[in-house]
Design a protein around this motif. Structure first.
Motif, PDB file in Angstrom:
ATOM      1  N   TYR A 271       3.581  17.544  10.935  1.00 50.50           N
ATOM      2  CA  TYR A 271       2.270  17.205  11.487  1.00 50.50           C
ATOM      3  C   TYR A 271       2.329  17.259  13.008  1.00 50.50           C
ATOM      4  O   TYR A 271       3.367  16.996  13.607  1.00 50.50           O
ATOM      5  CB  TYR A 271       1.848  15.793  11.049  1.00 50.50           C
ATOM      6  N   GLU A 272       1.192  17.539  13.615  1.00 53.45           N
ATOM      7  CA  GLU A 272       1.133  17.579  15.073  1.00 53.45           C
ATOM      8  C   GLU A 272       1.020  16.181  15.669  1.00 53.45           C
ATOM      9  O   GLU A 272       1.470  15.944  16.775  1.00 53.45           O
ATOM     10  CB  GLU A 272      -0.037  18.451  15.530  1.00 53.45           C
ATOM     11  N   THR A 273       0.401  15.251  14.925  1.00 55.41           N
ATOM     12  CA  THR A 273       0.193  13.906  15.461  1.00 55.41           C
ATOM     13  C   THR A 273       0.625  12.841  14.442  1.00 55.41           C
ATOM     14  O   THR A 273       0.688  13.100  13.232  1.00 55.41           O
ATOM     15  CB  THR A 273      -1.298  13.663  15.783  1.00 55.41           C
ATOM     16  N   LEU A 274       0.871  11.644  14.973  1.00 53.97           N
ATOM     17  CA  LEU A 274       1.172  10.511  14.091  1.00 53.97           C
ATOM     18  C   LEU A 274      -0.052  10.141  13.254  1.00 53.97           C
ATOM     19  O   LEU A 274       0.099   9.633  12.145  1.00 53.97           O
ATOM     20  CB  LEU A 274       1.623   9.295  14.906  1.00 53.97           C
ATOM     21  N   GLU A 275      -1.246  10.388  13.782  1.00 59.15           N
ATOM     22  CA  GLU A 275      -2.469  10.074  13.040  1.00 59.15           C
ATOM     23  C   GLU A 275      -2.548  10.885  11.746  1.00 59.15           C
ATOM     24  O   GLU A 275      -2.970  10.369  10.712  1.00 59.15           O
ATOM     25  CB  GLU A 275      -3.715  10.319  13.901  1.00 59.15           C
ATOM     26  N   GLU A 276      -2.155  12.153  11.806  1.00 60.65           N
ATOM     27  CA  GLU A 276      -2.142  12.979  10.597  1.00 60.65           C
ATOM     28  C   GLU A 276      -1.136  12.428   9.581  1.00 60.65           C
ATOM     29  O   GLU A 276      -1.428  12.358   8.390  1.00 60.65           O
ATOM     30  CB  GLU A 276      -1.767  14.423  10.933  1.00 60.65           C
ATOM     31  N   ALA A 277       0.026  12.049  10.071  1.00 61.52           N
ATOM     32  CA  ALA A 277       1.055  11.470   9.195  1.00 61.52           C
ATOM     33  C   ALA A 277       0.558  10.164   8.583  1.00 61.52           C
ATOM     34  O   ALA A 277       0.765   9.907   7.387  1.00 61.52           O
ATOM     35  CB  ALA A 277       2.339  11.238   9.972  1.00 61.52           C
ATOM     36  N   GLU A 278      -0.112   9.353   9.378  1.00 59.97           N
ATOM     37  CA  GLU A 278      -0.624   8.075   8.883  1.00 59.97           C
ATOM     38  C   GLU A 278      -1.702   8.279   7.825  1.00 59.97           C
ATOM     39  O   GLU A 278      -1.718   7.590   6.804  1.00 59.97           O
ATOM     40  CB  GLU A 278      -1.177   7.235  10.033  1.00 59.97           C
ATOM     41  N   ARG A 279      -2.592   9.228   8.047  1.00 62.78           N
ATOM     42  CA  ARG A 279      -3.659   9.505   7.077  1.00 62.78           C
ATOM     43  C   ARG A 279      -3.043   9.923   5.740  1.00 62.78           C
ATOM     44  O   ARG A 279      -3.435   9.434   4.682  1.00 62.78           O
ATOM     45  CB  ARG A 279      -4.597  10.590   7.622  1.00 62.78           C
ATOM     46  N   ALA A 280      -2.062  10.799   5.774  1.00 64.99           N
ATOM     47  CA  ALA A 280      -1.394  11.228   4.544  1.00 64.99           C
ATOM     48  C   ALA A 280      -0.692  10.053   3.878  1.00 64.99           C
ATOM     49  O   ALA A 280      -0.797   9.862   2.658  1.00 64.99           O
ATOM     50  CB  ALA A 280      -0.392  12.343   4.847  1.00 64.99           C
ATOM     51  N   ALA A 281       0.009   9.237   4.662  1.00 67.56           N
ATOM     52  CA  ALA A 281       0.744   8.095   4.102  1.00 67.56           C
ATOM     53  C   ALA A 281      -0.201   7.119   3.417  1.00 67.56           C
ATOM     54  O   ALA A 281       0.083   6.635   2.311  1.00 67.56           O
ATOM     55  CB  ALA A 281       1.541   7.399   5.191  1.00 67.56           C
ATOM     56  N   ARG A 282      -1.327   6.836   4.049  1.00 69.14           N
ATOM     57  CA  ARG A 282      -2.288   5.885   3.463  1.00 69.14           C
ATOM     58  C   ARG A 282      -2.807   6.381   2.111  1.00 69.14           C
ATOM     59  O   ARG A 282      -2.859   5.627   1.144  1.00 69.14           O
ATOM     60  CB  ARG A 282      -3.454   5.639   4.418  1.00 69.14           C
ATOM     61  N   VAL A 283      -3.194   7.627   2.032  1.00 66.33           N
ATOM     62  CA  VAL A 283      -3.745   8.169   0.786  1.00 66.33           C
ATOM     63  C   VAL A 283      -2.678   8.229  -0.304  1.00 66.33           C
ATOM     64  O   VAL A 283      -2.896   7.776  -1.429  1.00 66.33           O
ATOM     65  CB  VAL A 283      -4.365   9.568   1.018  1.00 66.33           C
ATOM     66  N   VAL A 284      -1.530   8.771   0.031  1.00 64.21           N
ATOM     67  CA  VAL A 284      -0.482   8.959  -0.978  1.00 64.21           C
ATOM     68  C   VAL A 284       0.000   7.612  -1.504  1.00 64.21           C
ATOM     69  O   VAL A 284       0.166   7.438  -2.711  1.00 64.21           O
ATOM     70  CB  VAL A 284       0.682   9.798  -0.411  1.00 64.21           C
ATOM     71  N   LEU A 285       0.196   6.643  -0.632  1.00 61.93           N
ATOM     72  CA  LEU A 285       0.673   5.337  -1.083  1.00 61.93           C
ATOM     73  C   LEU A 285      -0.397   4.585  -1.876  1.00 61.93           C
ATOM     74  O   LEU A 285      -0.075   3.861  -2.823  1.00 61.93           O
ATOM     75  CB  LEU A 285       1.174   4.506   0.093  1.00 61.93           C
ATOM     76  N   ALA A 286      -1.668   4.770  -1.530  1.00 66.34           N
ATOM     77  CA  ALA A 286      -2.744   4.152  -2.324  1.00 66.34           C
ATOM     78  C   ALA A 286      -2.773   4.747  -3.731  1.00 66.34           C
ATOM     79  O   ALA A 286      -2.942   4.023  -4.715  1.00 66.34           O
ATOM     80  CB  ALA A 286      -4.094   4.339  -1.634  1.00 66.34           C
ATOM     81  N   LEU A 287      -2.594   6.052  -3.832  1.00 68.11           N
ATOM     82  CA  LEU A 287      -2.550   6.695  -5.154  1.00 68.11           C
ATOM     83  C   LEU A 287      -1.295   6.280  -5.922  1.00 68.11           C
ATOM     84  O   LEU A 287      -1.363   5.994  -7.125  1.00 68.11           O
ATOM     85  CB  LEU A 287      -2.582   8.213  -5.010  1.00 68.11           C
ATOM     86  N   LEU A 288      -0.164   6.234  -5.244  1.00 67.98           N
ATOM     87  CA  LEU A 288       1.083   5.856  -5.906  1.00 67.98           C
ATOM     88  C   LEU A 288       1.013   4.428  -6.429  1.00 67.98           C
ATOM     89  O   LEU A 288       1.473   4.148  -7.538  1.00 67.98           O
ATOM     90  CB  LEU A 288       2.261   6.009  -4.942  1.00 67.98           C
ATOM     91  N   GLY A 289       0.435   3.538  -5.641  1.00 70.60           N
ATOM     92  CA  GLY A 289       0.328   2.134  -6.061  1.00 70.60           C
ATOM     93  C   GLY A 289      -0.398   1.957  -7.374  1.00 70.60           C
ATOM     94  O   GLY A 289      -0.101   1.036  -8.145  1.00 70.60           O
ATOM     95  N   ALA A 290      -1.337   2.836  -7.670  1.00 74.10           N
ATOM     96  CA  ALA A 290      -2.076   2.773  -8.935  1.00 74.10           C
ATOM     97  C   ALA A 290      -1.199   3.153 -10.124  1.00 74.10           C
ATOM     98  O   ALA A 290      -1.538   2.864 -11.258  1.00 74.10           O
ATOM     99  CB  ALA A 290      -3.302   3.694  -8.877  1.00 74.10           C
ATOM    100  N   HIS A 291      -0.075   3.784  -9.858  1.00 74.01           N
ATOM    101  CA  HIS A 291       0.801   4.271 -10.920  1.00 74.01           C
ATOM    102  C   HIS A 291       2.020   3.385 -11.164  1.00 74.01           C
ATOM    103  O   HIS A 291       2.733   3.573 -12.137  1.00 74.01           O
ATOM    104  CB  HIS A 291       1.284   5.688 -10.589  1.00 74.01           C
ATOM    105  N   LEU A 292       2.258   2.451 -10.268  1.00 75.33           N
ATOM    106  CA  LEU A 292       3.429   1.582 -10.395  1.00 75.33           C
ATOM    107  C   LEU A 292       2.985   0.166 -10.717  1.00 75.33           C
ATOM    108  O   LEU A 292       1.894  -0.246 -10.365  1.00 75.33           O
ATOM    109  CB  LEU A 292       4.238   1.585  -9.097  1.00 75.33           C
ATOM    110  N   ALA A 293       3.865  -0.569 -11.367  1.00 72.33           N
ATOM    111  CA  ALA A 293       3.523  -1.935 -11.759  1.00 72.33           C
ATOM    112  C   ALA A 293       4.698  -2.868 -11.524  1.00 72.33           C
ATOM    113  O   ALA A 293       5.845  -2.434 -11.380  1.00 72.33           O
ATOM    114  CB  ALA A 293       3.129  -1.964 -13.241  1.00 72.33           C
TER     115      ALA A 293
END
Length: 129
Positions: A18-40
């Motif tokens: 990624y060119e910026t930390l903001e891009e990395a943060e946006r990806a991290a937020r989405v991916v971790l929100a989706l992952l959290g729905a799959h783990l218990a």
């Protein structure tokens, strides 16, 4: 190992090219929100304990999922939530975030995480079995 916010995002930024930390943060937020729905249970809590606080909260308060998504649908869901993403770029985003998370958890916890997910997630975490 518990990641500090900047170190975690720097690692995601590097892995995702990624060119910026903001891009990395946006990806991290989405991916971790989706992952959290799959783990218990304790597996989700143990992963959260190794993430920076703000990302731990995202993992622990996930988007709702009626069923565990197979890896390809997980990537499609990420593409739908990441602004401007395609399935190809979302696969890159997912892999950058999940491989960084895998580095934080170690092999034993990663194995427990993968047991809660449909077959094929090992590749997204960058640890093919």
């Amino acid at each position: 190992m518990t990641w500090r916010r900047d170190a975690f995002l720097d690692h995601v930024k590097e892995r995702g090219a990624y060119e910026t930390l903001e891009e990395a943060e946006r990806a991290a937020r989405v991916v971790l929100a989706l992952l959290g729905a799959h783990l218990a249970g304790t597996v989700r809590a143990q992963l959260a304990a190794r993430l920076p606080d703000e990302f731990a909260l995202i993992l622990l308060n996930p988007l709702q999922s009626a069923e565990p998504l197979p890896p390809e649908r997980f990537v499609r869901a990420a593409a739908a939530w990441i602004e401007g993403a395609t399935e190809k770029t979302a696969a890159w985003d997912v892999s950058a975030v999940l491989s960084t998370a895998a580095d934080a958890v170690g092999d034993a916890l990663l194995e427990q995480i993968l047991l809660q997910l449909p077959t094929g997630y090992d590749l997204l975490f960058g640890h093919p079995t």
